[in-house]
Write an enzyme that holds these catalytic residues in place. Structure first.
Site, PDB file in Angstrom:
ATOM      1  N   ARG A   1       0.880  -1.187   0.000  1.00 26.69           N
ATOM      2  CA  ARG A   1       0.000   0.000   0.000  1.00 26.69           C
ATOM      3  C   ARG A   1       0.907   1.224   0.000  1.00 26.69           C
ATOM      4  NH1 ARG A   1      -5.156   0.342   3.858  1.00 26.69           N
ATOM      5  NH2 ARG A   1      -5.965   1.598   2.134  1.00 26.69           N
TER       6      ARG A   1
ATOM      7  N   ASP B   1      -2.191   8.615   8.017  1.00 31.01           N
ATOM      8  CA  ASP B   1      -1.324   7.627   7.354  1.00 31.01           C
ATOM      9  C   ASP B   1       0.033   8.209   7.001  1.00 31.01           C
ATOM     10  OD1 ASP B   1      -4.156   6.579   6.954  1.00 31.01           O
ATOM     11  OD2 ASP B   1      -2.891   4.900   6.341  1.00 31.01           O
TER      12      ASP B   1
ATOM     13  N   ASN C   1      -5.061  11.203   5.412  1.00 32.14           N
ATOM     14  CA  ASN C   1      -5.862  10.251   6.189  1.00 32.14           C
ATOM     15  C   ASN C   1      -7.022   9.789   5.306  1.00 32.14           C
ATOM     16  OD1 ASN C   1      -6.331   8.807   8.677  1.00 32.14           O
ATOM     17  ND2 ASN C   1      -8.121  10.106   8.974  1.00 32.14           N
TER      18      ASN C   1
HETATM   19  O1  MRU Z   1      -7.648   2.329   4.417  1.00 31.91           O
HETATM   20  P1  MRU Z   1      -7.445   2.174   5.890  1.00 31.91           P
HETATM   21  O2  MRU Z   1      -8.629   1.585   6.572  1.00 31.91           O
HETATM   22  O3  MRU Z   1      -6.170   1.452   6.210  1.00 31.91           O
HETATM   23  O4  MRU Z   1      -7.291   3.658   6.418  1.00 31.91           O
HETATM   24  C1  MRU Z   1      -6.976   3.845   7.770  1.00 31.91           C
HETATM   25  C2  MRU Z   1      -6.923   5.271   8.164  1.00 31.91           C
HETATM   26  O5  MRU Z   1      -7.101   6.159   7.370  1.00 31.91           O
HETATM   27  C3  MRU Z   1      -6.539   5.548   9.578  1.00 31.91           C
HETATM   28  O6  MRU Z   1      -7.106   6.763  10.006  1.00 31.91           O
HETATM   29  C4  MRU Z   1      -5.017   5.646   9.675  1.00 31.91           C
HETATM   30  O7  MRU Z   1      -4.411   4.499   9.151  1.00 31.91           O
HETATM   31  C5  MRU Z   1      -4.551   5.848  11.058  1.00 31.91           C
HETATM   32  S1  MRU Z   1      -4.979   4.423  12.029  1.00 31.91           S
HETATM   33  C6  MRU Z   1      -4.292   4.400  13.459  1.00 31.91           C
END
Ligand code: MRU
Length: 341
Positions: free
Chosen positions: A86, A228, A238
């Site tokens: 990712r 992220d 995010n």
């Molecule tokens: O696509 P995802 O579900 O992995 O996205 C997650 C998020 O956007 C969270 O807010 C981020 O990873 C922080 S989690 C502690």
């Protein structure tokens, strides 16, 4: 490798298991994860998701592969394959860099296993520190709002933004949480709602487009979201929809906080425009899928735009709640994030 337990990851007798988050909350199914391909598939499918959790999970898988005798060269190649699983969450890249450094050691097998265990333990501690700093901002009786899932499922510990909410709740503050359902993949509706129920947090689920009305009515006192990747200037990526919340919060003068460990800071990105944004499959927007199966409600070939994340500019952020403290816009402008170089 000693036995490790998180909400979505666990090791037992050296083997790694992942809780399939796509099936929650209806089913709790643990999947064995034995190969790099298993892990890549799980990360891409969001069976394992959340920035810290995918970083830790990838490293635990490498530790497992080291324990079953894979060569250093193979493990280094695998680290690069995992890195590409990712693109947005920089925790994955940062944690893999630590593993690659461990793999340079003479006893690379022991070093890899130790490193993965340390990253796991570190994330648990980082979550506790963020929760402590963030919960101090929350006043008794406040109505909070969050987006996506940032709890135990997304980390090795108590979570980032949801960890803050949970600690405020545990401190006896009479808080209530608005949970954005978080289209398209419903991490709020499926995962955060489930975690809130486990934790006894009073919550109400809303569709993402209801947040504006709540803010206009004065029913949101504070917003906490995860991240992220945080760029050097404080812009951050995010889950898509975070930026709209930040704009709404700014307009309605609602304090808006991003909560993340320092492993989410990427000084190689000068600002948010340098953060790579993952594009995902069109069917996620054309319909929905989960333990209940798959439904497409749009025309089957409907053209779709499906970015997994968006970028919120630093100018819209009230505070950055990191494991090292809470930073203001002035702190960020003064270069406080440079301590993580
Ligand atoms: O696509 P995802 O579900 O992995 O996205 C997650 C998020 O956007 C969270 O807010 C981020 O990873 C922080 S989690 C502690």
């Amino acid at each position: 490798m000693k036995n490790l337990t998180a909400l979505s990851l666990k090791t037992r007798q050296g083997e790694l298991y992942v809780l399939d988050q796509t099936l929650l909350p209806q089913q709790q199914k643990w999947l064995p994860c034995q190969t790099v391909n298993d892990m890549v598939v799980m990360i891409k499918a969001l069976q394992l998701r959340g920035a810290p959790a995918i970083g830790i999970g990838a490293c635990l898988l490498l530790a497992y592969r080291a324990s079953v005798g894979d060569s250093r060269e193979q493990l280094l190649r695998d680290a690069e394959v995992l890195r590409a699983a990712r693109p947005t969450a920089v925790n994955l890249m940062n944690n893999l860099d630590s593993m690659i450094a461990a793999l340079q050691q003479a006893d690379f097998k022991t070093a890899a296993i130790d490193c993965a265990g340390q990253l796991f333990a570190q994330d648990v501690q980082l979550c506790l520190n963020m929760a402590r700093h963030g919960a101090a901002l929350v006043q008794d009786g406040e109505q909070l709002l969050t987006h996506c899932n940032t709890g135990g499922l997304a980390t090795a510990g108590v979570g980032t933004a949801l960890g803050v909410v949970n600690l405020a709740h545990q401190q006896g503050k009479n808080i209530r949480l608005w949970v954005d359902e978080t289209r398209p993949l419903l991490q709020g509706g499926r995962l955060t709602a489930w975690e809130c129920q486990q934790l006894g947090i009073a919550y109400q689920l809303i569709c993402d487009n209801m947040a504006a009305m709540l803010m206009a009515r004065g029913q949101v006192d504070r917003i906490f979201v995860g991240s992220d990747r945080i760029a050097a200037n404080g812009d951050f990526a995010n889950k898509v929809g975070t930026y709209s919340l930040a704009v709404l919060a700014h307009y309605h003068k609602v304090p808006f906080y991003v909560v993340a460990p320092h492993t989410t800071v990427d000084l190689a990105c000068a600002d948010g425009s340098a953060i790579p944004i993952e594009q995902r499959h069109a069917d996620e927007v054309r319909g929905v899928s989960g333990s209940f199966g798959k439904t497409i409600w749009a025309p089957e070939d409907a053209a779709v735009f499906n970015p997994a994340f968006d970028v919120t500019p630093a100018a819209l952020v009230t505070g950055w709640v990191l494991d090292t403290g809470v930073y203001s816009q002035a702190d960020i402008a003064a270069g406080v994030l440079m301590q993580f170089a």
